[in-house]
Design a protein around this motif. Structure first.
Motif, PDB file in Angstrom:
ATOM      1  N   TYR A   4       0.821  -1.208   0.000  1.00 16.26           N
ATOM      2  CA  TYR A   4       0.000   0.000   0.000  1.00 16.26           C
ATOM      3  C   TYR A   4       0.858   1.264   0.000  1.00 16.26           C
ATOM      4  N   GLN A   5       2.108   1.101   0.461  1.00 19.14           N
ATOM      5  CA  GLN A   5       2.982   2.266   0.420  1.00 19.14           C
ATOM      6  C   GLN A   5       3.534   2.453  -0.989  1.00 19.14           C
ATOM      7  N   GLN A   6       3.685   1.317  -1.712  1.00 24.36           N
ATOM      8  CA  GLN A   6       4.284   1.397  -3.044  1.00 24.36           C
ATOM      9  C   GLN A   6       3.264   1.671  -4.151  1.00 24.36           C
TER      10      GLN A   6
ATOM     11  N   LYS B 164      12.095   2.323  15.439  1.00 27.98           N
ATOM     12  CA  LYS B 164      11.178   2.086  16.563  1.00 27.98           C
ATOM     13  C   LYS B 164       9.876   1.461  16.048  1.00 27.98           C
ATOM     14  N   THR B 165       9.283   2.135  15.044  1.00 27.52           N
ATOM     15  CA  THR B 165       8.009   1.635  14.507  1.00 27.52           C
ATOM     16  C   THR B 165       8.209   0.253  13.893  1.00 27.52           C
ATOM     17  N   THR B 166       9.319   0.100  13.185  1.00 27.97           N
ATOM     18  CA  THR B 166       9.613  -1.185  12.534  1.00 27.97           C
ATOM     19  C   THR B 166       9.638  -2.299  13.570  1.00 27.97           C
ATOM     20  N   CYS B 167      10.344  -2.051  14.685  1.00 28.20           N
ATOM     21  CA  CYS B 167      10.506  -3.060  15.736  1.00 28.20           C
ATOM     22  C   CYS B 167       9.128  -3.440  16.305  1.00 28.20           C
TER      23      CYS B 167
ATOM     24  N   PRO C 244      16.493   7.898  17.906  1.00 26.57           N
ATOM     25  CA  PRO C 244      16.474   8.923  16.855  1.00 26.57           C
ATOM     26  C   PRO C 244      15.458   8.605  15.764  1.00 26.57           C
ATOM     27  N   SER C 245      15.058   9.641  15.052  1.00 25.64           N
ATOM     28  CA  SER C 245      14.108   9.469  13.964  1.00 25.64           C
ATOM     29  C   SER C 245      14.700   8.544  12.890  1.00 25.64           C
ATOM     30  N   GLY C 246      13.918   7.593  12.442  1.00 25.31           N
ATOM     31  CA  GLY C 246      14.380   6.666  11.393  1.00 25.31           C
ATOM     32  C   GLY C 246      15.222   5.532  11.942  1.00 25.31           C
TER      33      GLY C 246
HETATM   34  P1  ATP Z   1      10.311   7.986  13.424  1.00 21.45           P
HETATM   35  O1  ATP Z   1      10.694   8.298  14.814  1.00 21.45           O
HETATM   36  O2  ATP Z   1      10.724   9.083  12.488  1.00 21.45           O
HETATM   37  O3  ATP Z   1       8.883   7.570  13.256  1.00 21.45           O
HETATM   38  P2  ATP Z   1      11.297   5.233  13.468  1.00 21.45           P
HETATM   39  O4  ATP Z   1      12.399   5.094  14.458  1.00 21.45           O
HETATM   40  O5  ATP Z   1       9.949   4.778  13.869  1.00 21.45           O
HETATM   41  O6  ATP Z   1      11.225   6.741  12.919  1.00 21.45           O
HETATM   42  P3  ATP Z   1      11.014   3.489  11.221  1.00 21.45           P
HETATM   43  O7  ATP Z   1       9.773   4.127  10.714  1.00 21.45           O
HETATM   44  O8  ATP Z   1      10.899   2.177  11.880  1.00 21.45           O
HETATM   45  O9  ATP Z   1      11.791   4.497  12.160  1.00 21.45           O
HETATM   46  O10 ATP Z   1      12.028   3.377   9.997  1.00 21.45           O
HETATM   47  C1  ATP Z   1      13.308   2.776  10.127  1.00 21.45           C
HETATM   48  C2  ATP Z   1      13.995   2.830   8.762  1.00 21.45           C
HETATM   49  O11 ATP Z   1      13.334   1.968   7.846  1.00 21.45           O
HETATM   50  C3  ATP Z   1      14.004   4.209   8.127  1.00 21.45           C
HETATM   51  O12 ATP Z   1      15.250   4.373   7.486  1.00 21.45           O
HETATM   52  C4  ATP Z   1      12.896   4.153   7.105  1.00 21.45           C
HETATM   53  O13 ATP Z   1      13.210   4.953   6.010  1.00 21.45           O
HETATM   54  C5  ATP Z   1      12.902   2.679   6.710  1.00 21.45           C
HETATM   55  N1  ATP Z   1      11.562   2.218   6.385  1.00 21.45           N
HETATM   56  C6  ATP Z   1      10.440   2.316   7.144  1.00 21.45           C
HETATM   57  N2  ATP Z   1       9.400   1.735   6.543  1.00 21.45           N
HETATM   58  C7  ATP Z   1       9.855   1.246   5.359  1.00 21.45           C
HETATM   59  C8  ATP Z   1       9.257   0.523   4.277  1.00 21.45           C
HETATM   60  N3  ATP Z   1       7.968   0.187   4.293  1.00 21.45           N
HETATM   61  N4  ATP Z   1      10.033   0.181   3.227  1.00 21.45           N
HETATM   62  C9  ATP Z   1      11.345   0.511   3.209  1.00 21.45           C
HETATM   63  N5  ATP Z   1      11.963   1.178   4.194  1.00 21.45           N
HETATM   64  C10 ATP Z   1      11.249   1.559   5.255  1.00 21.45           C
END
Ligand code: ATP
Length: 572
Positions: free
Chosen positions: A121-123, A387-390, A382-384
């Protein structure tokens, strides 16, 4: 969505397979209908040879001629009556088959789309996806309704008419059919460009739909950046590309018809040359030649129609390909066939040597930690950093490439996806609400919930007070055609949803962002009632504002460090 060669005929046959008996009945009707059509030249031949030129047939008595004529008129009446009855029956049945095929196909697409990953859905833009669900299914339906039965009948009529013609005069038939290979050549020459441009036109139209939705979604950003002219130019360019492909496709399609008609003209020249010679010098009866020509008049238009239908088939084939490309996409997180609907009774979370990355690189590297039942953890970094990924690995929005995520000691891949996600509550940063009533929006978390339970949840989230002030209370419509809510009000509805779901594990993503001081206080109160007896993970850049944590989790450089309030590292 990478194009993959598909057997379009096989896929199309698979789509209409459930209606094979209806289609067989339609085919039977069409066979009888063709017989009616094919009987007409015989009637004509009979009238010319026995009524109009009776001397040659030996019947000259005017009263018997009149009775023959009356007899023939009755036969023509019966033929036309039967023809139209069969046409009505076959056409209405085929309409139903087309509608049902599109109905089933769209449902299948939606079911499959819900299994695809968040990445998908992101792509892909929403407009592009909805074009496949609506427009491509529509093209397939139209092909089934308008062309499929008539293609079958055209083939049948061609074969039968050619057989009768052979029986009547083999030499004339060979001369008539001499143009057939040219028609096949015309079909093959034009098939490739028609298919290619039809595909391009559909892709471009889907792009245009995608751009449109994006523009309206981001209307505020467009206005604030005063980029309307740039957006209009971008839209015009997408539209222009679509229009060009559409024009090219129509041009090739028309050219194909023109080429087919030219070869028909050539065939008629040959037929009249040879036919004239046979009538003038070889004693062929004019009635026989006229009857033969009548069959040619049936055969040639069918031939042109078949070539044009082949073009339409190529165009519908691109829709079949596009739909099946989507249906063949692998689900983002496949359901384990041995998965069981486990109940989360404690809410313990454990990551065991987990590594995860998107296509462009690793985000988490060999991560291990545990969160005990009922703990409240602030997730910072830090941003990116990831966190969300985990956190997204817990409800299986993604699966790790290595290692295991466990909930209550069970690998999350062994839960059925529904049972896992139903027991994990998420309050995302992005407050998504549907164009529906407030009641339905809160109930979205638990569709079986009673009205009282919804109101209770709204009270718990401190949303009840503002809902009661709205013109229709809980039945007030939100969004399109309804009222607009502030970010803070939306967030409280999201919290109410989470309370109603009553999950053992709760994920909050920046729960206080975009709230003023008063609303923050209210939301914190809502959250504190929501957090009792649950494991809660809160992603935040402002840990000081959230006083409820008893653990801190820091994500940075692919590593996750968990500490207690004294700062002691707790990772294994
Ligand atoms: P923020 O605090 O800005 O929300 P975050 O710590 O939650 O950031 P994530 O959103 O988990 O970070 O992203 C971690 C990394 O993975 C980032 O470099 C982001 O660009 C990349 N990323 C996140 N989602 C995707 C995706 N669907 N496909 C490819 N790369 C992604």
């Amino acid at each position: 969505m990478k194009p993959k060669r598909l057997n379009v005929i096989k896929e199309l046959a698979g789509l209409v397979k459930p209606y094979k008996y209806v289609l067989l009945a339609v085919l039977f009707c069409l066979v009888v209908l063709s017989c009616c059509n094919l009987a007409m030249p015989f009637v004509l031949k009979y009238v010319i040879n026995n009524v109009f030129l009776p001397g040659e047939a030996g019947v000259a008595d005017p009263s018997s001629l009149l009775s023959i004529l009356l007899y023939v008129l009755v036969i023509i009446f019966v033929i036309y009556g039967l023809r139209n009855l069969l046409f009505y029956l076959s056409k209405t049945r085929v309409m139903v088959v087309g509608e049902k095929t599109a109905f089933e196909l769209r449902q299948r697409l939606i079911r499959h789309l819900h299994t695809l990953s968040v990445d998908f859905y992101q792509q892909n833009k929403p407009g592009k996806i909805s074009a496949r669900v609506m427009q491509d299914a529509q093209s397939i339906k139209q092909f089934i309704q308008d062309e499929l039965a008539s293609m079958m009948i055209n083939v049948l009529m061609l074969v039968v008419a050619a057989g009768i013609m052979f029986h009547m005069h083999w030499m004339l038939t060979l001369a008539t059919l001499a143009v057939l290979p040219f028609h096949v050549l015309v079909y093959y020459l034009f098939r490739k460009p028609i298919t290619a441009y039809a595909r391009e036109a559909k892709e471009r139209i889907a792009d245009v739909s995608g751009d449109l939705i994006e523009q309206f979604d981001g209307a505020a950003t467009v206005k604030a950046s005063t980029t309307q002219l740039i957006e209009q130019e971008k839209f015009r360019e997408s539209l222009r590309k679509g229009m060009r492909a559409q024009i090219r496709q129509s041009r090739y399609y028309t050219l194909q018809k023109v080429a087919a008609d030219l070869f028909v003209g050539l065939g008629i020249i040959v037929l009249f040359g040879l036919g004239g010679y046979l009538v003038l010098y070889r004693g062929m009866k004019p009635g026989d030649f006229v009857a033969f020509f009548f069959y040619v008049r049936i055969l040639y238009p069918r031939l042109i129609e078949l070539v044009s239908q082949a073009g339409k088939f190529s165009r519908a084939g691109t829709s079949v390909e596009r739909v099946f490309e989507m249906l063949n996409l692998e689900p983002g997180v496949p359901e384990n066939p041995k998965a069981v609907p486990f109940e989360i009774s404690r809410g313990r979370i454990e990551f065991h040597r987990v590594s995860f990355g998107y296509q462009d690189g690793r985000v988490l590297e060999d991560v291990s930690f545990a969160i005990e039942p009922g703990e409240h953890v602030l997730v910072t970094g830090p941003s990116g950093a990831g966190k969300t990924t985990c956190i997204n690995l817990i409800p299986r929005f993604y699966d790790p490439q290595e290692g295991t995520v466990l909930v209550d000691g069970v690998d999350v891949r062994d839960f059925t996806l529904t049972s896992l996600r139903r027991q994990i509550g998420c309050v995302f940063q992005d407050c998504f609400l549907f164009n529906d009533t407030i009641m339905t929006n809160i109930r979205y978390a638990w569709p079986e919930a009673t009205d009282e339970a919804v109101v209770e949840a709204a009270r718990g989230a401190y949303a009840d007070e503002f809902i009661q002030k709205l013109p229709n209370g809980y039945m007030t419509m939100i969004g399109e055609g309804g009222i607009q809510l502030s970010q803070g009000e939306k967030r409280r509805l999201m919290i109410a949803r989470a309370i109603l779901k009553n999950p053992k594990i709760l994920i909050l993503d920046e729960p206080l962002v975009s709230l003023d001081q008063h609303a923050r206080q209210r939301a914190l109160e809502g959250l504190s009632s929501l957090m009792r007896n649950r494991t809660v993970l809160t992603i935040t850049h402002y840990p000081a504002e959230l006083p409820y944590a008893n653990k801190h989790m820091h994500v940075s450089d692919g590593k996750v460090t968990v500490r207690d309030l004294s700062g002691k590292v707790l990772n294994p």
